[in-house]
Design a protein around this motif. Structure first.
Motif, PDB file in Angstrom:
ATOM      1  N   TYR A  63      38.687  47.106  36.774  1.00  0.00           N
ATOM      2  CA  TYR A  63      38.695  45.653  36.962  1.00  0.00           C
ATOM      3  C   TYR A  63      39.875  45.305  37.860  1.00  0.00           C
ATOM      4  N   GLY A  64      39.833  44.090  38.451  1.00  0.00           N
ATOM      5  CA  GLY A  64      41.004  43.616  39.195  1.00  0.00           C
ATOM      6  C   GLY A  64      40.969  43.955  40.661  1.00  0.00           C
ATOM      7  N   CYS A  65      42.145  44.170  41.237  1.00  0.00           N
ATOM      8  CA  CYS A  65      42.271  44.248  42.696  1.00  0.00           C
ATOM      9  C   CYS A  65      42.092  45.680  43.221  1.00  0.00           C
ATOM     10  N   ASN A  68      44.095  48.523  41.777  1.00  0.00           N
ATOM     11  CA  ASN A  68      43.545  49.159  40.583  1.00  0.00           C
ATOM     12  C   ASN A  68      42.470  50.188  40.950  1.00  0.00           C
ATOM     13  N   THR A 100      42.524  47.807  33.579  1.00  0.00           N
ATOM     14  CA  THR A 100      42.449  46.369  33.327  1.00  0.00           C
ATOM     15  C   THR A 100      43.248  45.505  34.290  1.00  0.00           C
ATOM     16  N   CYS A 101      42.910  44.216  34.298  1.00  0.00           N
ATOM     17  CA  CYS A 101      43.587  43.213  35.136  1.00  0.00           C
ATOM     18  C   CYS A 101      44.037  42.057  34.244  1.00  0.00           C
ATOM     19  N   SER A 102      45.144  41.442  34.637  1.00  0.00           N
ATOM     20  CA  SER A 102      45.749  40.375  33.837  1.00  0.00           C
ATOM     21  C   SER A 102      45.933  39.095  34.630  1.00  0.00           C
ATOM     22  N   ILE A 103      45.423  39.076  35.857  1.00  0.00           N
ATOM     23  CA  ILE A 103      45.862  38.047  36.803  1.00  0.00           C
ATOM     24  C   ILE A 103      45.552  36.624  36.332  1.00  0.00           C
ATOM     25  N   CYS A 135      47.057  46.709  34.175  1.00  0.00           N
ATOM     26  CA  CYS A 135      47.964  45.563  34.044  1.00  0.00           C
ATOM     27  C   CYS A 135      47.906  44.874  32.686  1.00  0.00           C
ATOM     28  N   VAL A 218      51.684  37.034  37.351  1.00  0.00           N
ATOM     29  CA  VAL A 218      52.045  38.000  36.329  1.00  0.00           C
ATOM     30  C   VAL A 218      52.371  39.384  36.943  1.00  0.00           C
ATOM     31  N   VAL A 219      52.004  39.565  38.216  1.00  0.00           N
ATOM     32  CA  VAL A 219      52.113  40.904  38.815  1.00  0.00           C
ATOM     33  C   VAL A 219      53.525  41.521  38.732  1.00  0.00           C
ATOM     34  N   VAL A 222      53.889  43.036  35.299  1.00  0.00           N
ATOM     35  CA  VAL A 222      53.012  44.138  34.862  1.00  0.00           C
ATOM     36  C   VAL A 222      53.030  45.341  35.806  1.00  0.00           C
ATOM     37  N   ARG A 223      53.555  45.136  37.006  1.00  0.00           N
ATOM     38  CA  ARG A 223      53.590  46.233  37.984  1.00  0.00           C
ATOM     39  C   ARG A 223      55.012  46.664  38.309  1.00  0.00           C
ATOM     40  N   GLN A 254      50.862  45.300  46.903  1.00  0.00           N
ATOM     41  CA  GLN A 254      50.852  43.908  46.451  1.00  0.00           C
ATOM     42  C   GLN A 254      51.413  43.014  47.530  1.00  0.00           C
TER      43      GLN A 254
HETATM   44 FE1  F3S Z   1      45.692  43.699  40.529  1.00  0.00          FE
HETATM   45 FE2  F3S Z   1      45.017  42.263  38.453  1.00  0.00          FE
HETATM   46 FE3  F3S Z   1      46.975  43.929  38.279  1.00  0.00          FE
HETATM   47  S1  F3S Z   1      45.013  41.596  40.522  1.00  0.00           S
HETATM   48  S2  F3S Z   1      47.844  44.094  40.269  1.00  0.00           S
HETATM   49  S3  F3S Z   1      44.851  44.441  38.667  1.00  0.00           S
HETATM   50  S4  F3S Z   1      46.926  41.923  37.417  1.00  0.00           S
END
Ligand code: F3S
Ligand code: SAH
Ligand code: SF4
Length: 494
Positions: A63-65, A68, A100-103, A135, A218-219, A222-223, A254
Motif C-alpha cells: 500500500y502507499g507510495c 513502499n 502499510t501506509c499512514s499518510i 509506515c 507523518v512521513v 515514520v521514515r 521522499q
Molecule cells: Fe509512502 Fe505512505 Fe509511507 S505515502 S512514505 S507509504 S506513509
C-alpha cells in the motif's frame, strides 16, 4: 630348541580352519539374503518417505507510495536469501507481509479492514504467518500486535534486515516488534527482487526519510531522517537493469532533489547524480519523484534540459496556492517563489509536463485561500494532479497545535471543485497533444485490446497504439490522433 612345524602340515592345518569359516560365512550371508528377499516380497506397512524440502512461499501486499513498492522489492530479496520463494498467489503463501501506509486516515483504515480478512484466513490455515511492515507499522508499533488481531510481527521501514529473525521467532510462536529508525540505512547493497515487473521500467530508491516536517505530514516520523544512498551502488543498479533490457528507471526519494552524498570531501548532489545515470546509455530513460519546490535548483533544470533521455516531466507538489496556508503547512516557499520555479521550467524545458499534489481544507483554510489554490492551478495549467482532502495525523505539528476547523462537507466541496478544475486542465493538456508526434517507450499490451500496445511519452502520458510488429521495450514515434480522459491514442508514424 623348539622345532619348526613342517610347512605342509602348516598349510593343511590352516586350510581346514579356513574352510570352516567359509562355510559359516556362506551360511550367514545366505540367511540375510533370504530375509531381505522375503522383505522385498512382503507388502510395505507404509510408503517410503520422500526427502523433499518444500520451499516456503512469501506474498507481499503493498500500500502507499512508490517508496513502499521499492521497499517491498528489497524485503522480497532479503527473504529470498532465507529460502522464501515469492508467489503472486496469496492462497499458497506461508508468509504474508502487508507493507502499510499512514499518510491519511483512510490509508490506515484500509489496513485495519485487511487485517480482519487476514485474521479469518489464518483461522483456516494454522501455519500461516502474517507480518505488518512499513509506515503504519512504524507509527502504531505494539498496537498492531495486540492479542487477537492475528499479526505475528511488526517491522518498521528501517528494520527489514532483521526480518529473517522476526520470521524465525514467529515460527516458534514468538511475536516481535522492531521499529527502530536508523540514521544510515539505505539498503544500498541489496539487489531488489523485481516484483510485478514489466521488464521495461523500474524504481531505484536513492534516498530515504524526510527532514522537511511539513506540518500536516507523518512521513518524517515514520521514515526518519533524510539519508542518501551511495552513488556507486545506484549507478550499478541502473546499469544492471539496462543490461537486463530495462529502458526506464525512476529515481525515488521522499524529497528526491535534496539527495546529497558526501564522503571524504567529495560531494555529489542530485543534478550530478541524475546526469551520471543519464550517461549510462542514451536509450535509458531517467525519471525522478518526488521533488520539493524549494530544492528545484537552476542546476537541476539545466541538467534536465541538456540530457534528452531525462524525461520531460516534473512532479512538483504545490499543496496550496495561498501564502497563508503554505506558511501554516511549513512548506518553505511562497506562491510567488513556486510560480517563479514554474517559469524557469517553462523557459528552459518548454516541452516539460508538470504535475502536482494539492490538499483541500487544511486548518484555517478560508474560501479565499481555496480560491487562491484554484487560481494557482489554472495559472500553472497542470497536466496531472493528485488531490486529497486534509486528514489530521496524530503527532504532526498541525495535529498538535492547529485546529482541524474546516468542516468535513466544506472539505469535500472544495476537493470536488479542485478535481473538476483538474479534469478540465488535463483535458486541455491532452487536446494540446493532438496531431503531435512523440517518442513512446512501449511497456506492454493494452488491457483493453490485444491488438494494441501501451507506453508512455517522455512527458509521462499514457499512449495506446496499434501493435504491428513492435516489441515491448522498443521506442517508437507515435502521432496522436485522439484521446480519452486518461489516455492518448495514436498511430506509429515511422
Ligand atoms: Fe509512502 Fe505512505 Fe509511507 S505515502 S512514505 S507509504 S506513509
Ligand atoms: N514527499 C512528497 C509527498 C509525500 S506524501 C512531497 O513532499 O511532495 C504524498 C502527498 O500526500 C503529499 O504531497 C500531500 O499532498 C499528501 N498528504 C500528506 N499528508 C497529508 C495529510 N495529512 N492529509 C492529506 N494529504 C496529505
Ligand atoms: Fe511529507 Fe513534506 Fe516530507 Fe513531503 S516534504 S514527505 S509532504 S514532510
Amino acid at each position: 630348541m623348539r622345532k619348526l612345524p613342517h610347512s605342509a602340515t602348516l598349510v593343511n592345518k590352516y586350510s581346514h580352519k579356513n574352510r570352516k569359516i567359509l562355510i559359516i560365512y556362506t551360511f550367514v550371508i545366505s540367511f540375510f539374503r533370504y530375509r531381505q528377499a522375503m522383505r522385498i516380497n512382503r507388502p510395505m506397512a507404509s510408503p517410503p518417505r520422500k526427502c523433499i524440502v518444500m520451499a516456503k512461499k512469501l506474498y507481499i501486499e503493498t500500500y502507499g507510495c512508490q517508496m513502499n513498492v521499492a521497499d517491498s522489492e528489497v524485503v522480497a530479496s532479503i527473504l529470498k536469501d532465507e529460502g522464501y520463494l515469492y508467489t503472486n498467489d496469496i492462497s499458497e503463501a506461508d508468509l504474508i507481509l502487508i507493507n502499510t501506509c499512514s499518510i491519511r486516515e483512510n490509508a490506515e483504515q484500509k489496513i485495519w479492514n485487511r487485517m480482519k480478512q487476514l485474521k479469518s484466513m489464518k483461522k483456516k490455515r494454522a501455519q500461516l504467518l502474517v507480518g505488518l511492515i512499513g509506515c503504519m507499522a512504524e507509527r502504531l508499533k505494539e498496537k498492531l500486535i495486540a492479542d487477537g488481531q492475528g499479526v505475528d510481527f511488526v517491522a518498521g521501514p528501517d528494520a527489514y534486515r532483521e526480518l529473517p529473525g522476526a520470521v524465525a521467532a514467529a515460527e516458534q510462536g514468538k511475536k516481535s516488534v522492531n521499529t527502530i529508525l536508523s540514521l544510515e540505512e539505505t539498503y544500498g547493497d541489496i539487489s531488489p527482487m523485481r516484483l510485478d515487473s514489466n521488464g521495461v521500467s523500474s524504481f531505484i530508491s536513492i534516498m530515504r526519510g524526510c527532514d522537511n516536517f511539513c506540518s500536516y505530514c507523518v512521513v518524517p516520523y515514520v521514515r526518519g531522517r533524510e539519508r542518501s544512498r551511495d552513488p556507486e551502488s545506484i549507478c550499478c543498479e541502473a546499469s544492471e537493469l539496462f543490461g537486463k533490457g530495462y529502458r526506464e528507471v525512476t529515481l525515488l526519494g521522499q524529497n528526491v532533489n535534496s539527495y546529497r552524498w558526501k564522503e571524504s570531501g567529495d560531494v555529489m548532489d542530485f543534478p550530478d547524480l541524475l546526469e551520471k545515470i543519464a550517461g549510462i546509455d542514451p536509450l535509458l530513460r531517467v525519471r525522478f519523484a518526488t521533488s520539493h519546490p524549494k530544492d528545484l535548483s537552476d542546476h537541476l533544470i539545466e541538467v534536465i534540459a541538456r540530457n534528452a533521455n531525462i524525461c520531460r516531466h516534473i512532479h512538483l507538489p504545490a499543496q496550496s496556492g495561498s501564502n497563508k496556508i503554505l506558511k501554516l503547512m511549513n512548506r518553505k516557499y511562497t506562491r510567488e517563489q513556486y510560480l517563479e520555479r514554474i517559469g524557469a521550467i517553462r523557459r528552459e524545458i518548454p516541452d516539460c509536463s508538470i504535475s502536482t499534489d494539492i490538499i483541500a481544507g487544511f486548518c484555517a483554510e478560508s474560501e479565499e485561500d481555496h480560491k487562491d489554490t484554484l487560481a494557482l492551478m489554472e495559472e500553472v495549467g497542470y497536466d496531472f494532479a493528485y488531490m486529497f482532502k486534509y486528514s489530521e495525523r496524530p503527532g504532526t505539528r498541525a495535529a498538535e497545535s492547529m485546529d482541524d476547523n474546516v468542516p468535513e462537507d466544506t472539505k469535500i466541496t472544495r476537493l470536488n471543485e479542485i478535481i473538476s478544475l483538474q479534469n478540465r486542465l488535463s483535458e486541455i493538456s491532452k487536446k494540446g497533444d493532438l496531431g503531435k508526434s512523440f517518442e513512446v517507450l512501449t511497456e506492454g499490451v493494452s488491457k483493453r485490446s490485444a491488438e494494441h500496445l501501451t507506453g508512455r511519452t517522455s512527458q509521462n502520458k499514457v499512449v495506446v497504439f496499434p501493435r504491428n510488429n513492435i516489441a515491448i521495450g522498443e521506442y517508437v514515434r507515435v502521432t496522436i490522433e485522439r484521446n480519452t480522459s486518461a489516455t492518448l491514442i495514436g498511430k506509429v508514424s515511422e
